[in-house]
Design an enzyme around this catalytic site. Structure first.
Site, PDB file in Angstrom:
ATOM      1  N   CYS A 119      -0.382  -8.256 -14.249  1.00  0.00           N
ATOM      2  CA  CYS A 119       0.318  -8.848 -13.095  1.00  0.00           C
ATOM      3  C   CYS A 119       0.478 -10.365 -13.223  1.00  0.00           C
ATOM      4  O   CYS A 119       1.246 -10.968 -12.478  1.00  0.00           O
ATOM      5  CB  CYS A 119      -0.419  -8.506 -11.808  1.00  0.00           C
ATOM      6  SG  CYS A 119      -0.461  -6.740 -11.505  1.00  0.00           S
ATOM      7  N   HIS A 262       1.711 -13.540  -6.359  1.00  0.00           N
ATOM      8  CA  HIS A 262       1.858 -12.156  -6.824  1.00  0.00           C
ATOM      9  C   HIS A 262       1.687 -11.238  -5.616  1.00  0.00           C
ATOM     10  O   HIS A 262       0.733 -11.371  -4.846  1.00  0.00           O
ATOM     11  CB  HIS A 262       0.782 -11.879  -7.884  1.00  0.00           C
ATOM     12  CG  HIS A 262       0.618 -10.439  -8.207  1.00  0.00           C
ATOM     13  ND1 HIS A 262       1.683  -9.621  -8.533  1.00  0.00           N
ATOM     14  CD2 HIS A 262      -0.488  -9.636  -8.228  1.00  0.00           C
ATOM     15  CE1 HIS A 262       1.236  -8.404  -8.762  1.00  0.00           C
ATOM     16  NE2 HIS A 262      -0.070  -8.385  -8.576  1.00  0.00           N
ATOM     17  N   ASN A 292       3.441  -3.486  -4.998  1.00  0.00           N
ATOM     18  CA  ASN A 292       3.053  -4.300  -6.145  1.00  0.00           C
ATOM     19  C   ASN A 292       3.817  -3.831  -7.390  1.00  0.00           C
ATOM     20  O   ASN A 292       3.529  -2.769  -7.925  1.00  0.00           O
ATOM     21  CB  ASN A 292       1.538  -4.161  -6.335  1.00  0.00           C
ATOM     22  CG  ASN A 292       1.002  -4.965  -7.511  1.00  0.00           C
ATOM     23  OD1 ASN A 292       1.769  -5.432  -8.360  1.00  0.00           O
ATOM     24  ND2 ASN A 292      -0.304  -5.108  -7.588  1.00  0.00           N
TER      25      ASN A 292
HETATM   26  O1  UT7 Z   1      -2.296  -6.643  -9.115  1.00  0.00           O
HETATM   27  C1  UT7 Z   1      -3.598  -6.379  -8.709  1.00  0.00           C
HETATM   28  C2  UT7 Z   1      -3.657  -4.910  -8.366  1.00  0.00           C
HETATM   29  N1  UT7 Z   1      -4.759  -4.511  -7.542  1.00  0.00           N
HETATM   30  C3  UT7 Z   1      -4.959  -4.958  -6.279  1.00  0.00           C
HETATM   31  O2  UT7 Z   1      -4.282  -5.802  -5.768  1.00  0.00           O
HETATM   32  C4  UT7 Z   1      -6.062  -4.300  -5.504  1.00  0.00           C
HETATM   33  C5  UT7 Z   1      -6.721  -5.235  -4.503  1.00  0.00           C
HETATM   34  N2  UT7 Z   1      -7.473  -4.438  -3.549  1.00  0.00           N
HETATM   35  C6  UT7 Z   1      -6.891  -3.963  -2.420  1.00  0.00           C
HETATM   36  O3  UT7 Z   1      -5.735  -4.239  -2.157  1.00  0.00           O
HETATM   37  C7  UT7 Z   1      -7.738  -3.139  -1.477  1.00  0.00           C
HETATM   38  O4  UT7 Z   1      -9.072  -3.117  -1.940  1.00  0.00           O
HETATM   39  C8  UT7 Z   1      -7.230  -1.669  -1.316  1.00  0.00           C
HETATM   40  C9  UT7 Z   1      -5.915  -1.653  -0.567  1.00  0.00           C
HETATM   41  C10 UT7 Z   1      -7.046  -1.015  -2.697  1.00  0.00           C
HETATM   42  C11 UT7 Z   1      -8.236  -0.850  -0.520  1.00  0.00           C
HETATM   43  O5  UT7 Z   1      -8.458  -1.477   0.731  1.00  0.00           O
HETATM   44  P1  UT7 Z   1      -9.949  -1.693   1.254  1.00  0.00           P
HETATM   45  O6  UT7 Z   1      -9.829  -2.297   2.605  1.00  0.00           O
HETATM   46  O7  UT7 Z   1     -10.702  -2.464   0.202  1.00  0.00           O
HETATM   47  O8  UT7 Z   1     -10.459  -0.211   1.402  1.00  0.00           O
HETATM   48  P2  UT7 Z   1     -11.770   0.440   0.760  1.00  0.00           P
HETATM   49  O9  UT7 Z   1     -11.576   0.686  -0.696  1.00  0.00           O
HETATM   50  O10 UT7 Z   1     -12.979  -0.336   1.216  1.00  0.00           O
HETATM   51  O11 UT7 Z   1     -11.804   1.835   1.487  1.00  0.00           O
HETATM   52  C12 UT7 Z   1     -12.040   1.939   2.898  1.00  0.00           C
HETATM   53  C13 UT7 Z   1     -11.894   3.396   3.295  1.00  0.00           C
HETATM   54  C14 UT7 Z   1     -12.654   4.355   2.396  1.00  0.00           C
HETATM   55  O12 UT7 Z   1     -13.125   5.410   3.217  1.00  0.00           O
HETATM   56  P3  UT7 Z   1     -14.665   5.468   3.669  1.00  0.00           P
HETATM   57  O13 UT7 Z   1     -15.451   5.522   2.394  1.00  0.00           O
HETATM   58  O14 UT7 Z   1     -14.900   4.196   4.436  1.00  0.00           O
HETATM   59  O15 UT7 Z   1     -14.705   6.701   4.499  1.00  0.00           O
HETATM   60  C15 UT7 Z   1     -11.600   4.904   1.459  1.00  0.00           C
HETATM   61  O16 UT7 Z   1     -11.889   6.185   0.992  1.00  0.00           O
HETATM   62  O17 UT7 Z   1     -10.515   3.766   3.195  1.00  0.00           O
HETATM   63  C16 UT7 Z   1     -10.396   4.944   2.379  1.00  0.00           C
HETATM   64  N3  UT7 Z   1      -9.127   4.875   1.678  1.00  0.00           N
HETATM   65  C17 UT7 Z   1      -7.982   5.356   2.198  1.00  0.00           C
HETATM   66  N4  UT7 Z   1      -7.706   5.969   3.349  1.00  0.00           N
HETATM   67  C18 UT7 Z   1      -6.431   6.325   3.577  1.00  0.00           C
HETATM   68  C19 UT7 Z   1      -8.874   4.308   0.459  1.00  0.00           C
HETATM   69  N5  UT7 Z   1      -7.563   4.429   0.180  1.00  0.00           N
HETATM   70  C20 UT7 Z   1      -6.996   5.074   1.226  1.00  0.00           C
HETATM   71  C21 UT7 Z   1      -5.680   5.461   1.520  1.00  0.00           C
HETATM   72  N6  UT7 Z   1      -5.441   6.082   2.711  1.00  0.00           N
HETATM   73  N7  UT7 Z   1      -4.644   5.239   0.685  1.00  0.00           N
END
Ligand code: UT7
Length: 339
Positions: A119, A262, A292
């Site tokens: 990225c 980005h 993204n």
């Molecule tokens: O170019 C760089 C590319 N990568 C990035 O930019 C990634 C950067 N990271 C992020 O943008 C965020 O970490 C994410 C959007 C990927 C995830 O958001 P988060 O607020 O960090 O969520 P999390 O991973 O802490 O998950 C929170 C909850 C979890 O459930 P529990 O364990 O609390 O019950 C996940 O299982 O949300 C759940 N979850 C979802 N729920 C519905 C994770 N993905 C999803 C989803 N839909 N798509």
């Protein structure tokens, strides 16, 4: 102020272009495939839809379209292009796709190669191309950022598939006088020690070639991402590197016309903007439409804002790319536009 190297030439940003695939996939459509929802995706990322390359499109075709638009805006003859640099992690051909773009454009006098920095690829390529122009080795360069991560996303993994989409963007760069330099400053960084939070690894499959000799079968796994670690990396490192570049060039954040990061997650954009007290209306975002698009996000966003008149000639833009590697960088650029 630290001593900066003297440049023989400056670099003018004189044209932009972009191209997006025709297929749009909404959050609701994704919710029919994996356990997610429009409201979760919008709240956590700001993404509403993403584009997906279909059978009639490719990285080469989108890149060529974006590149041609940038060349037309710049008013260049295609034969006057010295360099075509394609930032991508997902070429159509593992040997590189920049030459296929050259052939599609008919830019027969250019030297062409791909550059991979995930990225951060566009920012790394912009700075790389600028070095050829600064020294006088070349006069005109096309820098393209394009990716087709839809090939490598696990569409059944809700933790990653909601984020990514496909697209292409391009910038036309021209050597100019040092006084008119449009690449005011930059800083690039890499940290392979933290590389394991975002990968697209090879398939580790070996086949027997002859007695006692094995060879590896080519192929890749799906994208593997620790979202929380990447998020923490971005909100920590992006403000630090932007601050470093701003301070080195003695530019106060309130002098910026635009923040062009980005496009990974709206919460990352908001957090960086808050750190520099940059108001929302100066923060460029098209996450809601495209998600993204990896190396394409910065030129795609830049072109959109040039086309709709938000970015004007002379505007000062702070940009930062970050992603797998880990890699990240920042650049202070001044948009010139066509003469
Ligand atoms: O170019 C760089 C590319 N990568 C990035 O930019 C990634 C950067 N990271 C992020 O943008 C965020 O970490 C994410 C959007 C990927 C995830 O958001 P988060 O607020 O960090 O969520 P999390 O991973 O802490 O998950 C929170 C909850 C979890 O459930 P529990 O364990 O609390 O019950 C996940 O299982 O949300 C759940 N979850 C979802 N729920 C519905 C994770 N993905 C999803 C989803 N839909 N798509």
């Amino acid at each position: 102020m630290a001593e900066l190297p003297q440049n023989l030439f400056g670099v003018a940003l004189v044209g932009s272009g972009s191209a997006i695939p025709s297929q749009s996939l909404t959050n609701d459509q994704l919710g029919q495939r994996v356990d997610t929802s429009d409201s979760w995706i919008r709240t956590r990322t700001g993404i509403g839809a993403r584009r997906v390359i279909g059978p009639d499109e490719s990285i080469t075709s989108l890149s060529s379209k974006a590149a041609l638009a940038a060349v037309e805006m710049a008013g260049w003859n295609l034969e006057s292009i010295d360099l075509i640099l394609l930032a991508t992690s997902t070429p159509d051909d593992l040997f590189g796709s920049a030459t296929a773009i050259q052939a599609e454009l008919g830019a027969k006098n250019s030297v062409c190669f791909d550059l991979t920095a995930a990225c951060s690829g566009f920012l790394f390529s912009l700075v790389t191309a600028a070095q050829f122009l600064r020294t006088g080795a070349m006069k005109r360069a096309l820098v393209i950022g394009a990716d087709q991560l839809s090939r490598w996303v696990d569409w059944d993994d809700r933790r990653s598939c909601v984020l990514f989409g496909d697209g292409a963007g391009a910038l036309a760069l021209e050597a100019t006088s040092p006084e008119s330099d449009g690449l005011i400053g930059f800083k690039l960084k890499s940290d392979g020690f933290r590389g394991n939070c975002l990968n697209l690894p090879q398939v580790g499959k070996y086949l027997s070639l002859a007695s006692g000799i094995n060879h590896q079968q080519g192929g890749f796994e799906f994208i593997q991402m620790n979202g929380q670690e990447v998020y923490k990396f971005a909100v920590r490192e992006v403000p630090l590197i932007l601050a470093e570049v701003l301070e080195l060039h003695e530019i106060h954040p309130d002098k910026l016309d635009w923040l062009l990061l980005h496009q990974a997650n709206q919460r990352i954009l908001d957090s960086v903007a808050e750190r520099f007290s940059i108001p929302n209306e100066k923060v460029l975002s098209n996450l809601s439409s495209y998600g993204n698009t990896s190396a394409a996000t910065i030129p795609l966003m830049l072109d959109e804002a040039v086309q709709d008149g938000r970015i004007q000639s002379g505007n000062l833009i702070a940009s930062s790319g970050f992603g797998a590697g880990l890699s990240w960088g920042a650049a202070l650029i001044r948009w010139q536009g066509p003469a």
